[in-house]
Design a protein around this motif. Structure first.
Motif: not given
Length: 403
Positions: A58-75
Motif C-alpha cells: 500500500s505504501q509503494e502504491e501511495l508513493n507511485r501515486k504521489l510521484a505521478a500526481l505530485g506533492t506540489n499541489l496546493l488548494t
C-alpha cells in the motif's frame, strides 16, 4: 599382581548432520501432530508477513501515486467571515496567485446552484449528490485530469452547453459511451456530455461533479463568477514558501478567510491511519505466533512422555544427556522452522493475492521474511528447551521400566 583400570571410552559425538537426521526421524513418526503444531506457527507468521506485506505494498502504491500526481499541489478554498457567514474568494484571485514567485500553474472551479439530472423527468429532489461546477479550460494541466472517454472543455466548448462528468457522476447517470450523443438535463436545459474523467486522488471532489465552461456557467446557470477552489502547482523547492503567502495573495483584504491545504498531506495521513491499524494486526499476529509456540511445546512434552523407552535405550547404549537434549531441541527447531517457512510462503501468497486484487505492486520486505523465520526459530528454541531438559534428565532404568 596388579590390576589396571581401563580408561572409560568417550561417548561418540553427535554431529550436527546426525542431530538433524535424528530429529527429523522423530518428527516423521507423528505426521498429523507435527502438521497441526506447525500450522499454529504458520498462521502466526503468515498473519505477520501478510500485514507487513500489504502495508508495504500500500505504501509503494501511495508513493507511485504521489510521484505521478505530485506533492506540489496546493488548494485554496473560502472559509468563513468573522460573523460566521460563508466567505468567497475574489474574482481576480486566480491571476493574483499566478503572479507569486514559484507558482508554475493555476486553475480554478466555481460551484454553481444548478442541479444536473439524467433527464428532465427526474424529480428535483433526486440529484444523486452531484454538484455542478464552472471550470477553467486549463484545469487538467494543473491537477492532472485524465479522461477515460471523450475530450476536455476547450475554447469552443466552454461557451457551448457541454459538460464533462466525473467518474462517479458518469456511473450514477449510466453514461458509458459519450460518442452516442448523450445528453443530461442541467439547470433548465440540455447539455451534451463531452467527456468522462478518471478518478482523481488529489481532487476527489471532482469525481462526483459535472463540469461546464466558465462562460456558459455565467450565461446559462447564473454563476456569480467567484471561484470556490483554486488549484496551484508550485515548484518543488518553493512549495512551503508559496503555501505561506497563498492566502494573503488570493484575498489581500481578508487573508484569514482563506483556507490553504495540501491534498497530498491527506493521502499521507490516511497512510498513517492504515499503519496504525497494521500495528494492531501485527499484535494479533504475535499472539497467534505465541499460541503456535505453546502448541510446539505441548507437542514436544507429549513426545518426551511417549518416547521414554527410546530415551532409556539410547541412554543405556551410551548416549549422553547433552545428546538427548540436543536431539529433542533439534526436533523442536525443525518443527518451528517447518511452520515458519510455511507461514512465510503463505504470507507472501496472501500479500500477492490482495495486492493483485487492489492492482497494487506486490512488495514483501526481505527483513520481514528473514525476521519471520528467525522468530520461529526463537519460539522453537524456547518451546523445546524444557522438554529437551526433561528428556535428558530421565534416568535410563526409570525410562526402560516405564516402557
Amino acid at each position: 599382581m596388579t590390576t589396571q583400570t581401563l580408561p572409560r571410552p568417550k561417548p561418540a559425538r553427535l554431529s550436527p548432520v546426525d542431530a538433524l537426521r535424528t530429529g527429523g526421524s522423530g518428527l516423521r513418526t507423528r505426521p498429523l501432530r507435527v502438521f497441526l503444531s506447525a500450522l499454529g506457527i504458520a498462521i502466526g507468521i503468515a498473519a505477520m508477513i501478510g500485514v507487513v506485506g500489504i502495508s508495504t505494498s500500500s505504501q509503494e502504491e501511495l508513493n507511485r501515486k504521489l510521484a505521478a500526481l505530485g506533492t506540489n499541489l496546493l488548494t485554496l478554498t473560502p472559509g468563513q467571515t468573522f460573523s460566521g457567514s460563508a466567505a468567497h474568494l475574489p474574482e481576480q484571485s486566480v491571476p493574483m496567485v499566478r503572479g507569486i514567485d514559484g507558482v508554475e500553474s493555476v486553475s480554478a472551479i466555481g460551484k454553481t446552484a444548478a442541479k444536473v439530472y439524467r433527464n428532465d423527468h427526474v424529480p428535483a429532489v433526486q440529484t444523486g449528490g452531484i454538484s455542478v461546477y464552472a471550470a477553467r479550460i486549463d484545469l487538467p494541466g494543473t491537477i492532472g485530469i485524465d479522461l477515460v472517454q471523450g475530450r476536455w472543455l476547450d475554447e469552443a466548448l466552454e461557451h457551448y452547453p457541454a459538460v464533462v462528468l466525473g467518474a462517479k457522476a458518469a456511473q450514477e447517470f449510466g453514461v458509458y459511451d459519450v460518442n452516442a450523443g448523450v445528453l443530461v438535463w442541467l439547470g433548465d436545459r440540455w447539455f451534451s456530455v463531452a467527456g468522462v474523467m478518471a478518478a482523481n486522488e488529489l481532487a476527489p471532489e471532482l469525481d462526483s461533479a459535472a463540469l461546464v465552461g466558465w462562460p456558459v456557467a455565467k450565461s446559462e446557470l447564473a454563476f456569480d463568477g467567484y471561484p470556490t477552489t483554486i488549484y496551484t502547482r508550485a515548484a518543488d523547492a518553493k512549495v512551503e514558501d508559496v503555501q505561506q503567502v497563498l492566502g494573503a495573495t488570493a484575498n489581500p483584504e481578508n487573508p484569514n478567510e482563506v483556507e490553504v491545504s495540501r491534498p497530498s498531506d491527506a493521502l499521507e495521513a490516511k497512510q498513517a491511519t492504515d499503519e496504525a491499524l497494521s500495528g494492531l494486526l501485527l499484535g494479533l499476529g504475535a499472539v497467534a505466533l505465541l499460541v503456535g509456540g505453546v502448541g510446539v511445546a505441548n507437542t514436544m512434552v507429549i513426545s518426551v512422555l511417549e518416547r521414554r523407552a527410546e530415551i532409556g535405550l539410547r541412554r543405556a547404549l551410551g548416549a549422553t544427556r547433552g545428546q538427548i537434549r540436543g536431539q529433542f531441541l533439534c526436533e523442536s527447531l525443525l518443527l518451528s522452522a517447518l511452520g515458519g517457512t510455511g507461514g512465510v510462503a503463505l504470507g507472501i501468497a496472501v500479500t500477492a493475492g490482495y495486492a493483485s486484487y487492489q492492482h497494487w505492486p506486490t512488495v514483501v520486505p526481505v527483513w520481514a521474511m528473514a525476521g519471520g523465520v528467525g522468530a520461529t526459530l526463537v519460539i522453537g528454541c524456547l518451546a523445546g528447551f524444557y522438554p529437551a531438559v526433561r528428556a535428558a534428565r530421565l534416568p535410563p532404568t526409570e525410562a526402560l521400566a516405564a516402557s
